[in-house]
Design a protein around this motif. Structure first.
Motif, PDB file in Angstrom:
ATOM      1  N   ALA A 103       0.751  -1.354  -0.042  1.00  0.00           N
ATOM      2  CA  ALA A 103      -0.055  -0.086  -0.010  1.00  0.00           C
ATOM      3  C   ALA A 103       0.803   1.236   0.079  1.00  0.00           C
ATOM      4  N   TYR A 104       1.929   1.291   0.865  1.00  0.00           N
ATOM      5  CA  TYR A 104       2.984   2.478   0.724  1.00  0.00           C
ATOM      6  C   TYR A 104       3.519   2.524  -0.580  1.00  0.00           C
ATOM      7  N   ASP A 105       3.944   1.391  -1.175  1.00  0.00           N
ATOM      8  CA  ASP A 105       4.599   1.688  -2.604  1.00  0.00           C
ATOM      9  C   ASP A 105       3.343   2.411  -3.481  1.00  0.00           C
ATOM     10  N   GLU A 106       2.188   1.817  -3.253  1.00  0.00           N
ATOM     11  CA  GLU A 106       1.010   2.477  -4.225  1.00  0.00           C
ATOM     12  C   GLU A 106       1.096   3.915  -3.967  1.00  0.00           C
ATOM     13  N   ALA A 107       1.021   4.297  -2.672  1.00  0.00           N
ATOM     14  CA  ALA A 107       1.141   5.774  -2.390  1.00  0.00           C
ATOM     15  C   ALA A 107       2.347   6.316  -3.016  1.00  0.00           C
ATOM     16  N   LEU A 108       3.536   5.855  -3.022  1.00  0.00           N
ATOM     17  CA  LEU A 108       4.698   6.458  -3.521  1.00  0.00           C
ATOM     18  C   LEU A 108       4.457   6.449  -5.021  1.00  0.00           C
ATOM     19  N   ARG A 109       4.000   5.618  -5.618  1.00  0.00           N
ATOM     20  CA  ARG A 109       3.704   5.597  -7.144  1.00  0.00           C
ATOM     21  C   ARG A 109       2.892   6.709  -7.540  1.00  0.00           C
ATOM     22  N   VAL A 110       1.924   7.186  -6.700  1.00  0.00           N
ATOM     23  CA  VAL A 110       0.961   8.208  -7.117  1.00  0.00           C
ATOM     24  C   VAL A 110       1.955   9.687  -6.964  1.00  0.00           C
ATOM     25  N   GLU A 111       3.168   9.716  -6.500  1.00  0.00           N
ATOM     26  CA  GLU A 111       4.071  10.922  -6.159  1.00  0.00           C
ATOM     27  C   GLU A 111       3.147  12.376  -5.796  1.00  0.00           C
ATOM     28  N   ASP A 112       2.628  12.121  -4.705  1.00  0.00           N
ATOM     29  CA  ASP A 112       1.882  13.125  -4.132  1.00  0.00           C
ATOM     30  C   ASP A 112       2.681  13.575  -2.823  1.00  0.00           C
ATOM     31  N   GLU A 113       3.310  14.897  -3.289  1.00  0.00           N
ATOM     32  CA  GLU A 113       4.226  15.388  -2.196  1.00  0.00           C
ATOM     33  C   GLU A 113       3.932  15.418  -0.670  1.00  0.00           C
ATOM     34  N   GLU A 114       2.297  15.750  -0.668  1.00  0.00           N
ATOM     35  CA  GLU A 114       1.786  15.827   0.690  1.00  0.00           C
ATOM     36  C   GLU A 114       2.150  14.594   1.564  1.00  0.00           C
ATOM     37  N   PHE A 115       2.039  13.260   0.695  1.00  0.00           N
ATOM     38  CA  PHE A 115       2.089  12.180   1.662  1.00  0.00           C
ATOM     39  C   PHE A 115       3.250  11.192   1.262  1.00  0.00           C
ATOM     40  N   ASP A 116       4.201  11.694   0.724  1.00  0.00           N
ATOM     41  CA  ASP A 116       5.489  10.843   0.290  1.00  0.00           C
ATOM     42  C   ASP A 116       6.122  10.515   1.679  1.00  0.00           C
TER      43      ASP A 116
END
Length: 234
Positions: A103-116
């Motif tokens: 799940a964290y890898d998916e969040a990083l895939r999105v490349e949203d600086e707010e949540f990186d």
């Protein structure tokens, strides 16, 4: 390996209070998620509402339902990094670290600086607990993105202490404390580094400060409990 060194960081992962009802929706109601998506056009699904419901489930330790809420959120909005990070957190609370890392890898895939940074810090924790990957490298990536992340400095201190790099760990924990890292466990981690460096008197002073902080936490929780009882009796 220390005993649950991350508890003070991740207990505050969500900003939750005792009131889990969100916008008139009680997440304890098992029908909530179905009611939020059934008979609704895909473009009209309230993804933010699903995320809030998931956070509500986390607040009452119903992590399976939380995961379901976040899964529905990313189904309708796969580029929502917040939902992915929260999904990872819920998995980690159930010791499902492989799924958390995914799940964290998916969040990083999105490349949203707010949540990186949040995704990287939490991923490092999951890697550490599951003995997967390189948590030190992951948390250093978080610091490259935000050198003022107290959680990242704290985690780096833990990893360095584990590796025997106690001077560097001490520097990291001091950075974490100066940036506002809360909780007695951070102080215990500093005392650990000092003890390993043979600075026993300093370590004992820090341990005493940590014990005082723990006592204050207990008293604060007790006061909050009494205030809650008072409010319910009105």
């Amino acid at each position: 390996m220390t005993d649950e060194p991350f508890d003070d960081v991740y207990d505050d992962k969500f900003d939750l209070d005792d009131q889990v009802e969100i916008d008139g929706i009680d997440p304890a109601d098992s029908r909530v998620l179905d009611e939020m998506v059934e008979g609704i056009d895909e473009e009209d699904v309230d993804v933010e509402g699903l995320i809030e419901a998931g956070v509500g489930y986390v607040s009452i330790n119903r992590y399976e339902q939380a995961v379901e809420a976040f899964e529905r959120a990313v189904k309708f909005e796969p580029e929502n990094a917040e939902a992915w990070v929260n999904k990872g957190f819920a998995h980690a609370e159930m010791d499902e670290y492989d799924r958390a890392i995914g799940a964290y890898d998916e969040a990083l895939r999105v490349e949203d600086e707010e949540f990186d940074v949040e995704a990287l810090v939490n991923k490092a924790y999951a890697e550490y607990e599951s003995h997967r990957g390189n948590p030190l490298e992951t948390v250093e990536r978080a610091l490259e993105k935000d050198e003022r992340s107290s959680e990242a400095w704290y985690n780096r201190a833990v990893f360095l202490n584990e590796r025997g790099s106690h001077e560097d760990a001490l520097r990291c924990i001091d950075n974490a404390l100066s940036l506002g890292q809360r909780g007695p466990r951070a102080l215990h981690e500093k005392a650990r580094a000092l003890e390993e460096l043979g600075r026993y008197d300093e370590a004992e002073e820090i341990r005493e400060t940590a014990r005082e902080a723990e006592e204050e936490e207990i008293m604060s929780e007790a006061r909050e409990g009494l205030e809650g009882e008072d409010s319910l009796s009105l």
